[in-house]
Structures are given as C-alpha cells and as structure tokens.
Design an enzyme around this catalytic site. Structure first.
Site, PDB file in Angstrom:
ATOM      1  N   GLU A 149       0.929  10.202   0.217  1.00  0.00           N
ATOM      2  CA  GLU A 149      -0.281  10.146   1.032  1.00  0.00           C
ATOM      3  C   GLU A 149      -1.389  11.065   0.526  1.00  0.00           C
ATOM      4  O   GLU A 149      -1.822  11.983   1.236  1.00  0.00           O
ATOM      5  CB  GLU A 149       0.052  10.442   2.499  1.00  0.00           C
ATOM      6  CG  GLU A 149       0.929   9.360   3.115  1.00  0.00           C
ATOM      7  CD  GLU A 149       1.016   9.433   4.634  1.00  0.00           C
ATOM      8  OE1 GLU A 149       0.740  10.499   5.210  1.00  0.00           O
ATOM      9  OE2 GLU A 149       1.385   8.408   5.249  1.00  0.00           O
ATOM     10  N   GLU A 187       6.202   3.797   4.297  1.00  0.00           N
ATOM     11  CA  GLU A 187       6.386   4.366   5.634  1.00  0.00           C
ATOM     12  C   GLU A 187       5.828   3.409   6.670  1.00  0.00           C
ATOM     13  O   GLU A 187       4.791   2.778   6.455  1.00  0.00           O
ATOM     14  CB  GLU A 187       5.667   5.712   5.788  1.00  0.00           C
ATOM     15  CG  GLU A 187       6.285   6.865   5.030  1.00  0.00           C
ATOM     16  CD  GLU A 187       5.564   8.183   5.306  1.00  0.00           C
ATOM     17  OE1 GLU A 187       4.892   8.302   6.364  1.00  0.00           O
ATOM     18  OE2 GLU A 187       5.662   9.083   4.455  1.00  0.00           O
TER      19      GLU A 187
END
Length: 455
Positions: free
Chosen positions: A186, A290
């Site tokens: 991320e 995710e």
C-alpha cells in the site's frame, strides 16, 4: 515454483494455480487493532521495553511470534482448502535505524519456520514488506508514528529497502513454496512521481538476486492507482486491494447507503471492475491482496458483513480471481479466530477504551467522542473549505491526527504499564493466549470460507 503465463499463475508444468488464502496480519508486522495495543508497533515495543527491560521484552515478543502461528494454524488453513498465505513483515526484524544497511539474519528465523510449515501442507507464501524504512504510507500499518510517508522523500530510505530486498530475494531464490515477493504494501507517494522510477530500480535489483520468483506489485495510493507503472514487468502480478465501503466499521446497511454512497452487489462488481481495469488492459493475472469486512458483534450487522464477503467471493469466482482475505488472527475485529484468556483479561479494558475513543483507525466508526470532536470537524470544514489532504481528505486527516496519532500515543503508557510486575511465566501466558487452541473461532466465517474453497 510459480510463474506468470498470460492472465494466470502456473506451475513449472503449466498447471494453472489460483492463489486463495489469508493474510497473516499482526504477526511479523504487528498492528494495533490486531493485537490490542494503541499507536504503532515500534512505539509500542519501546513503551513495553521501558517497563520490562530489553531482555524480558524480547522474551515476550519472541514467545508471541512463536505462539501466533504454529502447526495447528497451518493445519486449519490447509483444512479449509487455502493454498496461499500472504505474510506481512516489518523491516525492523532485519535492520535497525541506528545501524542502517546492517542485516540481522535472525530476522529469517520465524519467517523460515512458518514458510516451511505452510509448504509442508502445499500452501504457498507471498512475502509482503508491510513496513519499509521511513514508512511508505501515512498510517499505522507501515509502523508510522506520524502522518508523513518519509520513504518517498529520502533516497536513503529507498536504498535501504532495495538492499533488504536483495537479501530476502537471495535467501529464498530457490524456495518452491514461496509464490513470490510483495515488496511494497500500500504505497502512498503523494506526488506520484517517485514511485514509478523506484519500482523500476527495485524490480531490477530483485531480479538480479532472484530471477525466478513472481513479483506482486501494489499500485500507488494504497494499491488503487496503477497509472504510475511505466512498463509491464515480466513475471509480475499487479496487486489491487478491494475493501467494500459498507464493510468498514462505519459502514451502513448492506445493501444500503454508507456516508451517502450506495453499496450493493452490483456496486461491488462495478467497483471491482474499475479497480482491476489496469490488469485487464495489460492481460496480467487478477489477484486481490487484501479485502474483507470488519465485524461488530451485532448478529444483524454481522450477517450483512458475511453477505458482503459472499458477494465479493462470488464476483472473484466468476472471473477466476485470486485473493487473500484480511486477516487470519486478531483480538476480535476481523480475524477467522481471535485470542482469549490471559491477554484479553489483562488488556480488555484498554481495548475497550480504544474502541470507546475510536483510537484505532481500523475499527473506528468516526463518530466516537462526537460531543468533543464534531465541533472540531465543523471548525476545520468551515475555516479551511479547500483543504483536501492526501490520501482521503480533511475528515479522515483530522481524525488521523487527533484520534489515531495523538490520542493513541497518549494511551501507550497505560497499555505498557499492564506488563509491570509480571513474571516470565505470566508473560508467556499472555503470549500463549494467541495459540490456536486457546482462540475463539468465528464459526460463521470459517464455514463460509470452507464452503467457498471446497465447493
């Protein structure tokens, strides 16, 4: 050993493999909502060391790493039908900030153990560097004590990350049960100008150390923006994250509105199509690194959260998409299983206080202590109507600064003090609260996943 062939991952004999499994969050990269502490991991460890001393703190944390994932955990995941575990790690297991570029090989000890346990059961591992030197994004899960992703501002931090990945890639270069490397979780490069050239450099360095393993590369802005890629690297999966708005702690009913935005199955599918457009245009594999809702303890609300998950899995199944559900084990918010016993007895009221104040970003409804904070939000909105900070805007940024940094750090001493006076046996008992045999199983979630994986 897996490799990319068009839109699929395949084995050496070209058998397609769709990686489906879970993230091992909170283990080698600890997170506040997963293991129950406030603020970020390195600040928490420092506070606990201040109470226990270095040696006894190391005894506790090493025991926690050992107990958090054992043969029984691997057996559970294999029994569900999973074939992949994404393993988040923190760079601090290999390198300390006061001795940059000096690698501690002990960082591999637990990672080798778990990758071995999984491989023995036919489960691949994806090694995910979740916290990079200087923090690659603006939040707690990159072990960031601030709201500044300094990684993108300092070449020195980038040099250290490249060096660490050269070491990790060399260590696992021949390991057949390592599916590949997810080198930057991320990323949050505010400018969007540093990350592309950095990925070019990082890919070249990893390929020199290990030319075989698959690379799993997250897009910018928390694995949502793929415009930063200047080329489609060979043997690479471009990883997207796909959290549903209605599945957040502040999510509304499902189907229904969350903060003015409608969410139902059709909208989930439209959102996924938008998020995965780059992969489709480039003809590369689809893998969701995710996703997954959080749970509230309210049976009606949680029933809606399970429906969100069913709908997302159905969308992925229809399109042959691989996935890694977040997360395997925690203290009750999201895991397949959650700790109980001595740890919850000792820290339960701290966890409750965090919940009451909305101190953890993941799990906050954004409405806690509204009598105090709502006027602040109104003030910011009225006085600075044009302020739109990266990545999610003023409303989230104000909460991050006040709740998730200032208040979280203020709560750290209270958490750490709970360790004072404990014997070595009592510390071990706390850590062993995370043993699978002492955990509570979220049976509806386990049943849902088992039906999907084995159906």
């Amino acid at each position: 050993m897996l490799h990319v062939s068009g839109t699929q991952l395949v084995t050496e004999d070209d058998t397609p493999v769709r990686l489906r499994g879970v993230g091992l969050g909170g283990w080698m990269n600890m997170e506040n909502f997963i293991t129950g502490y406030p603020a970020n991991e390195s600040a928490m460890r420092q506070a606990v060391r201040g109470v226990l001393g270095d040696d006894r703190a190391e005894l506790f944390f090493d025991r926690l790493l050992t107990s958090f994932f054992t043969e029984r955990d691997a057996d559970l995941l294999a029994g569900l039908g999973m074939n992949c575990v994404r393993i988040p790690v923190n760079y601090r297991h290999w390198e300390s900030d006061d001795r940059p570029m000096e690698i501690d090989p002990r960082g591999f000890r637990h990672l080798d153990r778990v990758i071995g346990l999984l491989g023995e059961r036919g489960i691949y591992s994806v090694i995910d560097l979740h916290a990079l030197p200087g923090s690659q994004n603006q939040h707690w899960h990159s072990d960031n004590p601030t709201h500044v992703a300094a990684f993108w501002q300092h070449r020195h931090f980038q040099d250290r990350a490249v060096h660490l990945w050269e070491v990790i890639a060399d260590h696992y270069r021949e390991h057949p049960w390592v599916a590949g490397y997810n080198p930057v979780n991320e990323p949050g490069d505010v400018s969007g100008k540093v990350i592309g050239p950095f990925y070019d450099r990082l890919v070249k360095a990893i390929r020199a150390a290990d030319p075989k393993h698959v690379l799993f590369l997250d897009g910018n802005t928390y694995a949502t923006d793929f415009s930063i890629f200047r080329e489609v690297y060979e043997n690479t999966v471009f990883v997207l994250h796909d959290y549903a708005l209605a599945g957040f702690a502040h999510g509304g009913p499902y189907p229904g509105y969350t903060r003015g935005e409608w969410c139902d199955r059709d909208e989930l599918e439209r959102t996924f199509a938008k998020r995965s457009r780059f992969q489709r245009e480039t003809g590369t594999p689809l893998w969701v690194g995710e996703f997954g809702p959080v749970y509230t303890g309210d049976p009606e609300v949680d029933g809606q959260r399970y429906q969100i998950l069913r709908d997302q899995l159905a969308i992925y199944d229809a399109q042959d998409v691989g996935w890694s559900l977040w997360t395997y084990k925690d203290v009750g918010l999201q895991g397949l299983v959650h700790a109980s016993g001595a740890y919850l007895d000792r820290f339960g009221d701290v966890i409750a206080k965090k919940r009451r104040l909305g101190v953890d970003r993941w799990g906050s409804t954004m409405e806690e202590a509204a009598d105090v904070l709502a006027p602040l939000h109104a003030l910011v909105e009225n006085e600075f109507p044009g302020w739109d900070p990266y990545p999610w805007g003023a409303r989230y940024q104000t909460d991050d600064l006040i709740r998730h940094i200032m208040m979280a750090q203020a709560l750290l001493p209270e958490y750490a003090e709970r360790f004072r006076g404990l014997s070595d046996d009592e510390l071990a008992e706390l850590a062993d609260s995370f043993l699978l045999e002492r955990c509570v199983r979220r049976e509806p979630l386990l049943d849902l996943l088992s039906a999907n994986l084995q159906g």
